[in-house]
Design a protein around this motif. Structure first.
Motif, mmCIF file in Angstrom:
data_model
loop_
_atom_site.group_PDB
_atom_site.id
_atom_site.type_symbol
_atom_site.label_atom_id
_atom_site.label_comp_id
_atom_site.label_asym_id
_atom_site.label_seq_id
_atom_site.Cartn_x
_atom_site.Cartn_y
_atom_site.Cartn_z
ATOM 1 N N VAL A 58 11.704 -2.424 -6.984
ATOM 2 C CA VAL A 58 10.912 -1.852 -5.849
ATOM 3 C C VAL A 58 9.312 -1.583 -6.642
ATOM 4 O O VAL A 58 9.499 -0.583 -7.600
ATOM 5 C CB VAL A 58 11.495 -0.739 -5.540
ATOM 6 N N ASP A 59 8.379 -2.261 -6.292
ATOM 7 C CA ASP A 59 7.075 -1.838 -6.734
ATOM 8 C C ASP A 59 6.938 -2.193 -8.600
ATOM 9 O O ASP A 59 7.963 -2.487 -8.871
ATOM 10 C CB ASP A 59 6.709 -0.717 -6.616
ATOM 11 N N GLY A 84 -6.439 4.202 -14.852
ATOM 12 C CA GLY A 84 -5.209 4.540 -15.095
ATOM 13 C C GLY A 84 -4.819 4.525 -16.487
ATOM 14 O O GLY A 84 -5.916 4.328 -17.498
ATOM 15 N N GLU A 85 -3.664 4.604 -16.938
ATOM 16 C CA GLU A 85 -3.178 4.560 -18.478
ATOM 17 C C GLU A 85 -2.122 3.845 -18.523
ATOM 18 O O GLU A 85 -0.862 4.081 -17.571
ATOM 19 C CB GLU A 85 -3.081 5.924 -18.899
ATOM 20 N N SER A 112 6.722 -1.610 -1.460
ATOM 21 C CA SER A 112 6.757 -0.511 -0.433
ATOM 22 C C SER A 112 5.462 -0.580 0.351
ATOM 23 O O SER A 112 5.627 -0.420 1.341
ATOM 24 C CB SER A 112 6.959 0.778 -1.251
ATOM 25 N N HIS A 113 4.443 -0.808 -0.291
ATOM 26 C CA HIS A 113 3.057 -1.273 0.313
ATOM 27 C C HIS A 113 2.126 -1.873 -0.815
ATOM 28 O O HIS A 113 2.641 -2.175 -1.939
ATOM 29 C CB HIS A 113 2.350 -0.127 0.891
ATOM 30 N N MET A 114 1.102 -2.349 -0.310
ATOM 31 C CA MET A 114 0.415 -3.190 -1.200
ATOM 32 C C MET A 114 -0.820 -2.558 -1.969
ATOM 33 O O MET A 114 -1.763 -3.257 -2.190
ATOM 34 C CB MET A 114 0.011 -4.470 -0.598
ATOM 35 N N HIS A 115 -0.905 -1.329 -1.956
ATOM 36 C CA HIS A 115 -1.976 -0.524 -2.780
ATOM 37 C C HIS A 115 -1.995 -1.008 -4.069
ATOM 38 O O HIS A 115 -0.808 -1.228 -4.786
ATOM 39 C CB HIS A 115 -2.088 0.989 -2.373
ATOM 40 N N SER A 116 -3.003 -0.765 -4.802
ATOM 41 C CA SER A 116 -3.101 -1.318 -6.328
ATOM 42 C C SER A 116 -1.865 -0.758 -7.191
ATOM 43 O O SER A 116 -1.500 -1.573 -8.002
ATOM 44 C CB SER A 116 -4.418 -1.163 -6.938
ATOM 45 N N ASP A 117 -1.787 0.472 -7.238
ATOM 46 C CA ASP A 117 -0.978 1.024 -8.339
ATOM 47 C C ASP A 117 0.860 0.485 -7.870
ATOM 48 O O ASP A 117 1.561 0.800 -8.730
ATOM 49 C CB ASP A 117 -1.035 2.565 -8.280
ATOM 50 N N HIS A 118 0.906 0.119 -6.758
ATOM 51 C CA HIS A 118 2.253 -0.497 -6.400
ATOM 52 C C HIS A 118 2.370 -2.099 -6.751
ATOM 53 O O HIS A 118 3.482 -2.499 -6.876
ATOM 54 C CB HIS A 118 2.674 -0.071 -5.199
ATOM 55 N N VAL A 119 1.243 -2.628 -6.843
ATOM 56 C CA VAL A 119 1.368 -4.295 -7.022
ATOM 57 C C VAL A 119 0.509 -4.699 -8.027
ATOM 58 O O VAL A 119 0.523 -5.908 -8.478
ATOM 59 C CB VAL A 119 0.907 -5.210 -5.605
ATOM 60 N N SER A 120 -0.032 -3.899 -8.738
ATOM 61 C CA SER A 120 -1.082 -4.270 -9.886
ATOM 62 C C SER A 120 -0.062 -5.338 -10.796
ATOM 63 O O SER A 120 -0.541 -6.428 -11.430
ATOM 64 C CB SER A 120 -1.207 -3.142 -10.651
ATOM 65 N N GLY A 121 1.231 -4.901 -11.193
ATOM 66 C CA GLY A 121 2.048 -5.744 -12.370
ATOM 67 C C GLY A 121 2.654 -6.809 -11.555
ATOM 68 O O GLY A 121 3.490 -7.382 -12.234
#
Length: 267
Positions: A58-59, A84-85, A112-121
């Motif tokens: 998940v994410d 970010g770090e 869960s949704h597609m904001h950057s901190d959830h899909v960056s990787g």
């Protein structure tokens, strides 16, 4: 059933992004023209679920490019709002490797949704058997501001339509395996198509609540996230979260950015 809570980096945000506040500032959640005292570091989390019927991520946390050129990876607009770090060993690729898991071993990657901190990787796990998000979220990500489409360029992402389920603020979502052990629960408000993950554990339900709230304080005090696409829906989702936390068969609620929740394994 086993759930690994993985911290795949952290992010420096304005506290108003986590906890909506009234302010003479027109958009305090951006952090623009606000001092360091308003900033806070929070974890960026992913979850590996060992389900009897498959391996589910998940994410995806931050991509390793965040170590090299954040501004390029995030774009100027997002970079102006948060930083970010990602320490060595903390990317989803590195953590899966340490667990002996290859991306091709993943039966599902759930966004869960597609904001950057959830899909960056996402590109670290693009060889998963299926990558899945809600149809509503996918459509919003193609049309609305607040998304970084380069993060999923040339990646095959499937979507699901909402169906009736027994849980959630709208009792809508998706029974992933059709056996009532893992539900993708429609919890909109922070984004149009955001979902939470409800996992059937031995003694009850574990709820991975994404960004419905940023910590336990969110639902105890009913404080919305600083960014919402639909405030009424966000409140409805948070109210459901509060009610679910009080149920006897709720064994825990995990939000994505809660500094109090540490990397661990829940069985």
């Amino acid at each position: 059933m086993k759930v690994h809570i993985l911290h795949t980096g952290k992010v420096l945000i304005d506290r108003a992004l986590a906890y909506k506040e009234r302010s003479p500032h027109p958009a305090p959640y951006t952090g623009w023209l606000r001092g360091k005292k308003n900033k806070m570091w929070v974890p960026v989390s992913s979850y590996l679920i060992e389900h009897p019927k498959g391996l589910i991520l998940v994410d995806t946390g931050w991509h390793e490019e965040m170590r090299l050129n954040q501004k390029k990876h995030l774009g100027n607009f997002a970079y102006s709002m948060y930083k970010g770090e990602l320490l060595e060993g903390d990317s989803i690729a590195e953590q899966l490797h340490s667990l002996g898991v290859k991306s091709k071993d993943l039966d599902f990657v759930i966004l869960s949704h597609m904001h950057s901190d959830h899909v960056s990787g996402l590109k670290h796990v693009q060889n998963a058997k299926k990558i899945l998000t809600s149809e509503i979220e996918w459509n919003s990500a193609q049309k609305k501001l607040g998304y970084i489409k380069s993060m999923w360029d040339n990646i095959s992402i499937d979507t699901f339509k909402l169906t009736d389920i027994p849980y959630g603020p709208y009792k809508k979502g998706y029974d992933l395996f059709g056996d009532r052990t893992l539900y993708l629960v429609y919890t909109p408000g922070h984004s149009d198509g955001m979902i939470s993950i409800l996992v059937k554990m031995k003694n009850g339900w574990l709820l991975l609540a994404s960004d419905v709230g940023y910590s336990e304080r969110s639902w105890k005090e009913m404080i919305l996230p600083g960014i919402t696409t639909n405030r009424k829906a966000a409140y409805h989702s948070l109210k459901w979260l509060k009610g679910f936390s009080e149920k006897k068969d709720c064994v825990g609620i995990v939000t994505n950015h809660d500094p109090e929740i540490k990397s661990t394994i829940i069985e």
